[in-house]
Motif scaffolding. Structure first.
Motif, PDB file in Angstrom:
ATOM      1  N   ASN A  16     -28.392  -8.648  -5.457  1.00  0.00           N
ATOM      2  CA  ASN A  16     -28.487 -10.008  -4.920  1.00  0.00           C
ATOM      3  C   ASN A  16     -29.929 -10.493  -4.905  1.00  0.00           C
ATOM      4  OD1 ASN A  16     -25.723 -10.227  -4.517  1.00  0.00           O
ATOM      5  ND2 ASN A  16     -25.818  -9.414  -2.426  1.00  0.00           N
ATOM      6  N   ALA A  17     -30.869  -9.594  -4.619  1.00  0.00           N
ATOM      7  CA  ALA A  17     -32.280  -9.977  -4.636  1.00  0.00           C
ATOM      8  C   ALA A  17     -32.721 -10.369  -6.042  1.00  0.00           C
ATOM      9  CB  ALA A  17     -33.143  -8.828  -4.108  1.00  0.00           C
ATOM     10  N   ILE A  18     -32.283  -9.607  -7.036  1.00  0.00           N
ATOM     11  CA  ILE A  18     -32.641  -9.919  -8.424  1.00  0.00           C
ATOM     12  C   ILE A  18     -32.014 -11.242  -8.849  1.00  0.00           C
ATOM     13  CG2 ILE A  18     -32.352  -9.176 -10.822  1.00  0.00           C
ATOM     14  CD1 ILE A  18     -32.524  -6.265  -9.764  1.00  0.00           C
ATOM     15  N   LEU A  19     -30.753 -11.460  -8.496  1.00  0.00           N
ATOM     16  CA  LEU A  19     -30.074 -12.711  -8.870  1.00  0.00           C
ATOM     17  C   LEU A  19     -30.801 -13.922  -8.290  1.00  0.00           C
ATOM     18  CD1 LEU A  19     -26.306 -11.717  -8.488  1.00  0.00           C
ATOM     19  CD2 LEU A  19     -27.478 -12.383 -10.600  1.00  0.00           C
ATOM     20  N   SER A  20     -31.243 -13.822  -7.054  1.00  0.00           N
ATOM     21  CA  SER A  20     -31.896 -14.975  -6.434  1.00  0.00           C
ATOM     22  C   SER A  20     -33.336 -15.142  -6.907  1.00  0.00           C
ATOM     23  CB  SER A  20     -31.856 -14.843  -4.906  1.00  0.00           C
ATOM     24  OG  SER A  20     -32.590 -13.716  -4.467  1.00  0.00           O
ATOM     25  N   LYS A  21     -34.073 -14.045  -6.990  1.00  0.00           N
ATOM     26  CA  LYS A  21     -35.505 -14.153  -7.262  1.00  0.00           C
ATOM     27  C   LYS A  21     -35.829 -14.286  -8.748  1.00  0.00           C
ATOM     28  CE  LYS A  21     -36.566 -11.497  -3.122  1.00  0.00           C
ATOM     29  NZ  LYS A  21     -37.146 -10.267  -2.545  1.00  0.00           N
ATOM     30  N   VAL A  22     -34.951 -13.772  -9.611  1.00  0.00           N
ATOM     31  CA  VAL A  22     -35.237 -13.773 -11.048  1.00  0.00           C
ATOM     32  C   VAL A  22     -34.410 -14.824 -11.790  1.00  0.00           C
ATOM     33  CG1 VAL A  22     -35.226 -12.367 -13.159  1.00  0.00           C
ATOM     34  CG2 VAL A  22     -35.854 -11.329 -10.972  1.00  0.00           C
TER      35      VAL A  22
END
Length: 305
Positions: free
Chosen positions: A283-289
């Motif tokens: 989820n962090a990668i989906l939002s930040k990247v």
């Protein structure tokens, strides 16, 4: 000793790249340490393949440098393809007229002999070639392909062909192995089997460190599958054009840069994957990247592994 305590094999230093006036990459910087398996993820069109081509040496940056360790504490600029970088693509790069064993030996053959020697000095060459075939057989055994050594590509499954392609690259002992969406054409079960192949290589790195030996395999894998990136790697780069470039003073997008650099959990090939464990990082990668609306300063998501 952690992988990140050792030698930096690949240095990407402030790289810019544009095509026809369109900026693709902007000040991309990253270090890959010996023994790491690094996954590179990012939105479609962000420049992942462009960056990979600069590592292979088929493209050069407009600014900055892509550097490879010389093994003696120094670095050389990458300006052309060479055997110190292995590459495996999504589509299998095997010779259809060679067996699995011959395919794996082919790189050694072409690297150390010329056509004249192979054609006219048969007796001297035969011993050398038999040595290469013996080395290829050992490599195939390590990949669980001993029974397939005399099969031709048309007689092998997709997963078998891709393992042969990886063995073909690794027998050259490259400083870094580059994998460009290597499992994208495989069915789900075969893809998971290939992912375990990478985990086995990582375990060999760990065992080498435990013996105070340098880890033999350094890998950079491009994948569009975030679960795969988290599962097979010990570190993840997020390359993205979605960052706070307006706050940085640009009037238009200057291109993608690495805005995410975090360690990933490490797994054994025998471990049962638990996607709930992946959830927070995914989820962090989906939002930040991947999210174009994400506005947190890109430097906040960079942490060297």
């Amino acid at each position: 000793m952690a992988m990140s305590d050792g030698e930096i094999v690949l240095k990407i230093d402030s790289v810019d790249k544009s095509y026809s006036g369109r900026q693709i990459l902007s000040c991309v910087s990253a270090d890959v340490y010996r023994g790491q398996i690094v996954a590179l993820v990012g939105p479609s069109g962000c420049g992942k393949s462009t960056l990979l081509r600069m590592v292979t040496g088929t493209e050069t940056p407009d600014k900055g440098n892509v550097l490879l360790s010389d093994g003696m504490g120094g670095y050389n600029s990458i300006v052309k393809p060479d055997r110190d970088r292995g590459i495996v693509y999504q589509r299998y790069s095997l010779y259809p007229f060679m067996t699995a064993q011959e395919n794996v030996a082919a790189g050694l053959l072409f690297d150390t002999t010329n056509l004249w020697k192979r054609a006219f000095i048969r007796r001297a060459f035969k011993k050398q070639y038999n040595d290469y075939l013996d080395r290829a057989a050992i490599m195939l055994d390590e990949f669980g392909l001993s029974a397939a050594r005399h099969l031709y590509p048309s007689q092998m499954s997709g997963g078998m062909q891709q393992r042969v392609a990886i063995a073909q690259a690794l027998i050259m002992e490259p400083k870094i192995l580059l994998l460009d969406e290597p499992f994208g054409a495989l069915d789900e079960a075969t893809r998971e089997d290939m992912q375990r192949t990478l985990l086995n290589l990582y375990e060999k790195n760990v065992k080498a460190l435990q013996r105070n030996q340098p880890p033999p395999y350094t890998i950079l894998i491009i994948t569009h599958e975030i679960n795969e990136a988290i599962y097979v790697s010990d570190r993840i780069f997020g390359l993205s054009q979605h960052w706070d470039w307006e706050d940085a003073g640009f009037t238009k997008s200057p291109g993608a840069r690495i805005i995410y650099d975090k360690a990933a959990p490490t797994y054994h090939a025998s471990d049962t994957r638990n996607y709930e464990v992946f959830a927070d990082q995914k989820n962090a990668i989906l939002s930040k990247v991947f999210d174009p609306e994400y506005t947190q300063k890109w430097e906040d998501d960079i942490k060297q592994a």
